[in-house]
Motif scaffolding. Structure first.
Motif, PDB file in Angstrom:
ATOM      1  N   ILE A  59      89.752  30.636  -4.970  1.00 49.11           N
ATOM      2  CA  ILE A  59      90.852  31.229  -5.734  1.00 49.11           C
ATOM      3  C   ILE A  59      91.025  30.606  -7.129  1.00 49.11           C
ATOM      4  O   ILE A  59      91.142  31.356  -8.106  1.00 49.11           O
ATOM      5  CB  ILE A  59      92.159  31.191  -4.901  1.00 49.11           C
ATOM      6  CG1 ILE A  59      92.028  32.140  -3.689  1.00 49.11           C
ATOM      7  CG2 ILE A  59      93.373  31.545  -5.739  1.00 49.11           C
ATOM      8  CD1 ILE A  59      91.886  33.615  -4.026  1.00 49.11           C
ATOM      9  N   PRO A  60      90.992  29.262  -7.259  1.00 49.00           N
ATOM     10  CA  PRO A  60      91.126  28.731  -8.632  1.00 49.00           C
ATOM     11  C   PRO A  60      90.002  29.231  -9.551  1.00 49.00           C
ATOM     12  O   PRO A  60      90.257  29.560 -10.713  1.00 49.00           O
ATOM     13  CB  PRO A  60      91.056  27.213  -8.434  1.00 49.00           C
ATOM     14  CG  PRO A  60      91.495  26.999  -7.009  1.00 49.00           C
ATOM     15  CD  PRO A  60      90.985  28.190  -6.252  1.00 49.00           C
ATOM     16  N   ALA A  61      88.788  29.335  -9.020  1.00 46.18           N
ATOM     17  CA  ALA A  61      87.674  29.816  -9.846  1.00 46.18           C
ATOM     18  C   ALA A  61      87.851  31.302 -10.176  1.00 46.18           C
ATOM     19  O   ALA A  61      87.552  31.736 -11.293  1.00 46.18           O
ATOM     20  CB  ALA A  61      86.342  29.596  -9.117  1.00 46.18           C
ATOM     21  N   LEU A  62      88.362  32.059  -9.226  1.00 43.84           N
ATOM     22  CA  LEU A  62      88.608  33.480  -9.478  1.00 43.84           C
ATOM     23  C   LEU A  62      89.668  33.641 -10.568  1.00 43.84           C
ATOM     24  O   LEU A  62      89.525  34.441 -11.499  1.00 43.84           O
ATOM     25  CB  LEU A  62      89.049  34.180  -8.183  1.00 43.84           C
ATOM     26  CG  LEU A  62      89.352  35.670  -8.274  1.00 43.84           C
ATOM     27  CD1 LEU A  62      88.151  36.457  -8.813  1.00 43.84           C
ATOM     28  CD2 LEU A  62      89.774  36.226  -6.898  1.00 43.84           C
ATOM     29  N   ALA A  63      90.742  32.837 -10.454  1.00 43.06           N
ATOM     30  CA  ALA A  63      91.805  32.890 -11.464  1.00 43.06           C
ATOM     31  C   ALA A  63      91.240  32.547 -12.833  1.00 43.06           C
ATOM     32  O   ALA A  63      91.517  33.245 -13.825  1.00 43.06           O
ATOM     33  CB  ALA A  63      92.939  31.940 -11.086  1.00 43.06           C
ATOM     34  N   ASP A  64      90.423  31.489 -12.901  1.00 41.64           N
ATOM     35  CA  ASP A  64      89.849  31.096 -14.194  1.00 41.64           C
ATOM     36  C   ASP A  64      88.975  32.212 -14.756  1.00 41.64           C
ATOM     37  O   ASP A  64      89.041  32.519 -15.943  1.00 41.64           O
ATOM     38  CB  ASP A  64      89.006  29.821 -14.035  1.00 41.64           C
ATOM     39  CG  ASP A  64      89.895  28.586 -13.910  1.00 41.64           C
ATOM     40  OD1 ASP A  64      91.109  28.683 -14.207  1.00 41.64           O
ATOM     41  OD2 ASP A  64      89.371  27.525 -13.499  1.00 41.64           O
ATOM     42  N   HIS A  65      88.163  32.814 -13.884  1.00 44.23           N
ATOM     43  CA  HIS A  65      87.305  33.901 -14.349  1.00 44.23           C
ATOM     44  C   HIS A  65      88.147  35.039 -14.932  1.00 44.23           C
ATOM     45  O   HIS A  65      87.877  35.529 -16.029  1.00 44.23           O
ATOM     46  CB  HIS A  65      86.434  34.429 -13.198  1.00 44.23           C
ATOM     47  CG  HIS A  65      85.667  35.656 -13.569  1.00 44.23           C
ATOM     48  ND1 HIS A  65      84.447  35.612 -14.204  1.00 44.23           N
ATOM     49  CD2 HIS A  65      85.986  36.980 -13.446  1.00 44.23           C
ATOM     50  CE1 HIS A  65      84.027  36.836 -14.448  1.00 44.23           C
ATOM     51  NE2 HIS A  65      84.943  37.692 -13.994  1.00 44.23           N
ATOM     52  N   LEU A  66      89.165  35.430 -14.187  1.00 43.50           N
ATOM     53  CA  LEU A  66      89.992  36.560 -14.639  1.00 43.50           C
ATOM     54  C   LEU A  66      90.731  36.208 -15.924  1.00 43.50           C
ATOM     55  O   LEU A  66      90.770  37.000 -16.876  1.00 43.50           O
ATOM     56  CB  LEU A  66      90.978  36.958 -13.540  1.00 43.50           C
ATOM     57  CG  LEU A  66      90.336  37.525 -12.262  1.00 43.50           C
ATOM     58  CD1 LEU A  66      91.374  37.639 -11.142  1.00 43.50           C
ATOM     59  CD2 LEU A  66      89.686  38.884 -12.530  1.00 43.50           C
ATOM     60  N   HIS A  67      91.310  35.011 -15.965  1.00 43.76           N
ATOM     61  CA  HIS A  67      92.069  34.626 -17.164  1.00 43.76           C
ATOM     62  C   HIS A  67      91.164  34.569 -18.395  1.00 43.76           C
ATOM     63  O   HIS A  67      91.596  34.915 -19.500  1.00 43.76           O
ATOM     64  CB  HIS A  67      92.779  33.295 -16.931  1.00 43.76           C
ATOM     65  CG  HIS A  67      93.893  33.401 -15.924  1.00 43.76           C
ATOM     66  ND1 HIS A  67      94.149  32.447 -14.974  1.00 43.76           N
ATOM     67  CD2 HIS A  67      94.803  34.381 -15.700  1.00 43.76           C
ATOM     68  CE1 HIS A  67      95.164  32.828 -14.219  1.00 43.76           C
ATOM     69  NE2 HIS A  67      95.579  34.006 -14.636  1.00 43.76           N
ATOM     70  N   SER A  68      89.907  34.169 -18.174  1.00 43.43           N
ATOM     71  CA  SER A  68      88.992  34.099 -19.321  1.00 43.43           C
ATOM     72  C   SER A  68      88.744  35.489 -19.907  1.00 43.43           C
ATOM     73  O   SER A  68      88.312  35.627 -21.038  1.00 43.43           O
ATOM     74  CB  SER A  68      87.667  33.445 -18.909  1.00 43.43           C
ATOM     75  OG  SER A  68      86.877  34.383 -18.168  1.00 43.43           O
ATOM     76  N   LYS A  69      89.025  36.525 -19.115  1.00 41.19           N
ATOM     77  CA  LYS A  69      88.849  37.902 -19.600  1.00 41.19           C
ATOM     78  C   LYS A  69      90.182  38.562 -19.939  1.00 41.19           C
ATOM     79  O   LYS A  69      90.274  39.781 -20.085  1.00 41.19           O
ATOM     80  CB  LYS A  69      88.139  38.738 -18.534  1.00 41.19           C
ATOM     81  CG  LYS A  69      86.801  38.137 -18.172  1.00 41.19           C
ATOM     82  CD  LYS A  69      85.869  39.127 -17.535  1.00 41.19           C
ATOM     83  CE  LYS A  69      84.452  38.602 -17.653  1.00 41.19           C
ATOM     84  NZ  LYS A  69      83.461  39.618 -17.895  1.00 41.19           N
ATOM     85  N   GLY A  70      91.250  37.759 -19.962  1.00 39.91           N
ATOM     86  CA  GLY A  70      92.560  38.317 -20.287  1.00 39.91           C
ATOM     87  C   GLY A  70      93.203  39.025 -19.104  1.00 39.91           C
ATOM     88  O   GLY A  70      94.147  39.792 -19.269  1.00 39.91           O
ATOM     89  N   LEU A  71      92.696  38.762 -17.901  1.00 40.42           N
ATOM     90  CA  LEU A  71      93.230  39.428 -16.706  1.00 40.42           C
ATOM     91  C   LEU A  71      94.095  38.468 -15.900  1.00 40.42           C
ATOM     92  O   LEU A  71      94.185  37.275 -16.216  1.00 40.42           O
ATOM     93  CB  LEU A  71      92.069  39.950 -15.850  1.00 40.42           C
ATOM     94  CG  LEU A  71      91.091  40.899 -16.555  1.00 40.42           C
ATOM     95  CD1 LEU A  71      89.932  41.260 -15.647  1.00 40.42           C
ATOM     96  CD2 LEU A  71      91.811  42.174 -17.026  1.00 40.42           C
ATOM     97  N   LYS A  72      94.718  38.972 -14.861  1.00 39.80           N
ATOM     98  CA  LYS A  72      95.617  38.182 -14.018  1.00 39.80           C
ATOM     99  C   LYS A  72      95.200  38.321 -12.556  1.00 39.80           C
ATOM    100  O   LYS A  72      94.548  39.291 -12.179  1.00 39.80           O
ATOM    101  CB  LYS A  72      97.052  38.675 -14.197  1.00 39.80           C
ATOM    102  CG  LYS A  72      97.588  38.505 -15.609  1.00 39.80           C
ATOM    103  CD  LYS A  72      99.026  38.965 -15.684  1.00 39.80           C
ATOM    104  CE  LYS A  72      99.564  39.041 -17.105  1.00 39.80           C
ATOM    105  NZ  LYS A  72      99.385  37.822 -17.868  1.00 39.80           N
TER     106      LYS A  72
END
Ligand code: NAG
Ligand code: NAG
Ligand code: NAG
Ligand code: NAG
Ligand code: NAG
Ligand code: NAG
Length: 476
Positions: A118-131
């Motif tokens: 989950i932390p890696a998924l959050a980082d991936h999404l945030h890096s693309k401007g997603l939540k």
């Protein structure tokens, strides 16, 4: 795009006279006064509904995309497509991302590390401007009753008892430590950088599905709201499903959650398509019931409706409804100011779906209905009851802007709540009196990008079953 959609005939009531539109002849002098209702800031500080994607659509109907697995890789494959859909930012995981029968050493919710990080998924999404959104149900695990709530000497089993049927216990909210357990989970979510929490199986509501849910689970909603607040991280709280709409509970939802489900799940029972028209009819009528209750209890709402996943992005075969019906679904979700959380397969959006989702003029309407939700005002009466031929109005805002939807839902397929039987094209006519407004308005047909000019008395459209029109009104 079908010719049918583009050719839908939409006119002002004055243009060809009442003879072409029998509905318009009925007297409207007894139409009730319009009570304009608005949305204000939600309990967690949001001014518009959530937009994004949720995994439930494909999870519930796996034949729509047999290659999908509910894991990090396949979720990323879907959610990366949100980048191409301006305004849609939330990648929301439904049930199945967390360990199903126990928490960590403090009984906090754990992600299933065989399928997600989950932390890696959050980082991936945030890096693309997603939540990132996650899914929870009430209670702590029965397996964890002997674990100590973090920073306390209290065991979970001291403040959580019984079995609610989902192998979890039911918290005693008179005990402050019950709140501390919720805080510990929300803190963990904040640390992982979660942005959205869907809380399912809330009662009263949530038919028990054979579970043993408590008659009143509203304490869980209050606890999750407080828990989210104390983290200092902005997270939305979405509650589900079929929630009690009596005044007492509507008040609790309205004061604690950012959106609430108005209905059952939308799915197509494992078909190779996402939804059926009968299910959509039910969803529209449940929104009607929800906003009518809202009008009764509130002058403004602090909660957005969640009509469940928006299933319009794929072609008619995969969506399970025609293009005209897909447009009608989009129109109603926008009109309601509802969450625009897609359940479609984002890797196979078709051109028509892409336009529905990203049309700039439709987004402008959604920005308006994020402040003024549509309410039913029926042709000929201004009434709020369920009809095959319905009219809706959002606003008018003080600046004279309003949104009007005219719809023909077609024959009632059994769950719609109205008595429609006509399979013909029908005139749907709404006079200004029906809609509860007065004066001259410039009218624009949003999907067809066509001006109807200045209208003094009302609007009408000739609509086949499943068709609708989305109109903006600007006071002239
Ligand atoms: C799909 O919907 C049907 C009917 O509403 C329901 O009985 C069924 O449990 C749902 N399936 C899933 C996977 O949610
Ligand atoms: C995965 O979670 C389990 C506990 O559920 C833990 O024992 C294990 O160390 C974790 N594995 C990794 C790679 O984090
Ligand atoms: C919790 O502890 C009690 C007392 O030691 C024991 O009887 C019970 O089985 C334990 N429950 C679990 C789920 O570990
Ligand atoms: C509809 O979309 C699906 C993917 O969702 C695709 O497999 C199918 O070929 C498409 N059908 C038509 C008629 O375009
Ligand atoms: C719908 O039809 C049923 C059966 O014909 C009738 O009893 C009922 O009054 C009708 N309701 C409305 C709103 O017309
Ligand atoms: C709508 O039509 C007008 C001309 O009437 C045009 O300038 C505008 O770009 C169109 N908007 C869209 C979204 O197509």
């Amino acid at each position: 795009m079908t010719g049918r959609l583009l050719s839908a005939l939409v006119l002002g009531l004055g243009v060809t006279g009442a003879a072409a539109a029998p509905n318009a002849k009925r007297t409207t002098s007894h139409s009730p006064q319009l009570k304009i209702i608005s949305y204000k800031e939600t309990p967690n500080g949001f001014r518009s509904s959530a937009r994004g994607w949720n995994s439930f659509g494909i999870q519930a109907n796996p034949l729509t995309l047999p290659s999908f697995k509910f894991d990090q890789e396949h979720v990323i494959e879907q959610c990366d497509h949100l980048v191409g859909l301006p305004g849609y930012d939330t990648c929301s995981l439904d049930s199945g991302w967390s360990v199903g029968d126990h928490g960590d050493e403090y009984g906090r919710i754990l992600y299933d590390n065989t399928t997600f990080n989950i932390p890696a998924l959050a980082d991936h999404l945030h890096s693309k401007g997603l939540k990132l959104g996650v899914y929870v149900v009430p209670g702590a695990f029965l397996e964890d009753v002997n674990k100590t709530i973090i920073h306390t000497n209290t065991k979970i089993g001291d403040v959580c008892h019984g079995n609610e049927g989902l192998i979890r216990c039911i918290f005693d909210f008179t005990r402050p430590e019950a709140q501390l357990w919720h805080n510990s989970c929300a803190d963990q979510f904040a640390k992982w950088k979660v942005d959205f929490v869907k809380l399912d199986f809330v009662t009263p509501g949530s038919p028990d599905n054979g579970q043993m849910l408590p008659p009143d689970g509203s304490g869980t909603v209050i606890a999750w709201h407080k828990a989210i607040k104390q983290t200092g991280r902005k997270m939305r709280l979405d509650i589900s499903w079929k929630l009690d709409r009596t005044q007492k509970y509507f008040n609790i939802w309205n004061s604690n959650a950012d959106s609430m489900r108005t209905d059952q799940d939308l799915n197509n029972s494992g078909q190779p398509s996402f939804v059926a028209w009968a299910t959509v009819q039910r969803a529209f009528d449940n929104y009607r019931q929800w906003i009518v209750a809202g009008l009764q209890f509130f002058d403004h709402l602090n909660i957005y409706p969640d009509m469940d996943n928006l299933l319009v992005g794929n072609n008619a075969t995969t969506s399970g409804i025609t293009d005209a019906q897909r447009q009608t679904v989009m129109t109603h979700y926008i009109g309601a100011g509802a969450n625009l959380i897609l359940g479609s397969d984002l890797t196979h959006l078709d051109k028509f779906g892409l336009n529905l989702l990203t049309n700039k003029a439709a987004h402008d309407v959604a920005d308006f209905t994020a402040q003024y939700p549509m309410q039913p005002r029926n042709p000929g009466t201004g009434g709020q009851d369920a009809k095959q031929l319905q009219a809706w109005i959002a606003g008018p805002a003080p600046n004279g802007k309003a949104v009007v939807v005219l719809a023909n839902y077609g024959p009632d397929l059994g769950q719609g709540g109205f008595n429609g039987t006509s399979t013909d094209d029908e005139w749907v006519s709404a006079s200004w009196a029906d809609l509860g407004i007065k004066g001259t308005y410039s009218v624009h047909d949003v999907w067809n990008n066509k001006s109807l000019g200045k209208q003094k008395s009302g609007v009408k459209a000739k609509l086949g079953p499943g068709e609708s029109v989305l109109l903006t009104l600007t006071r002239a």
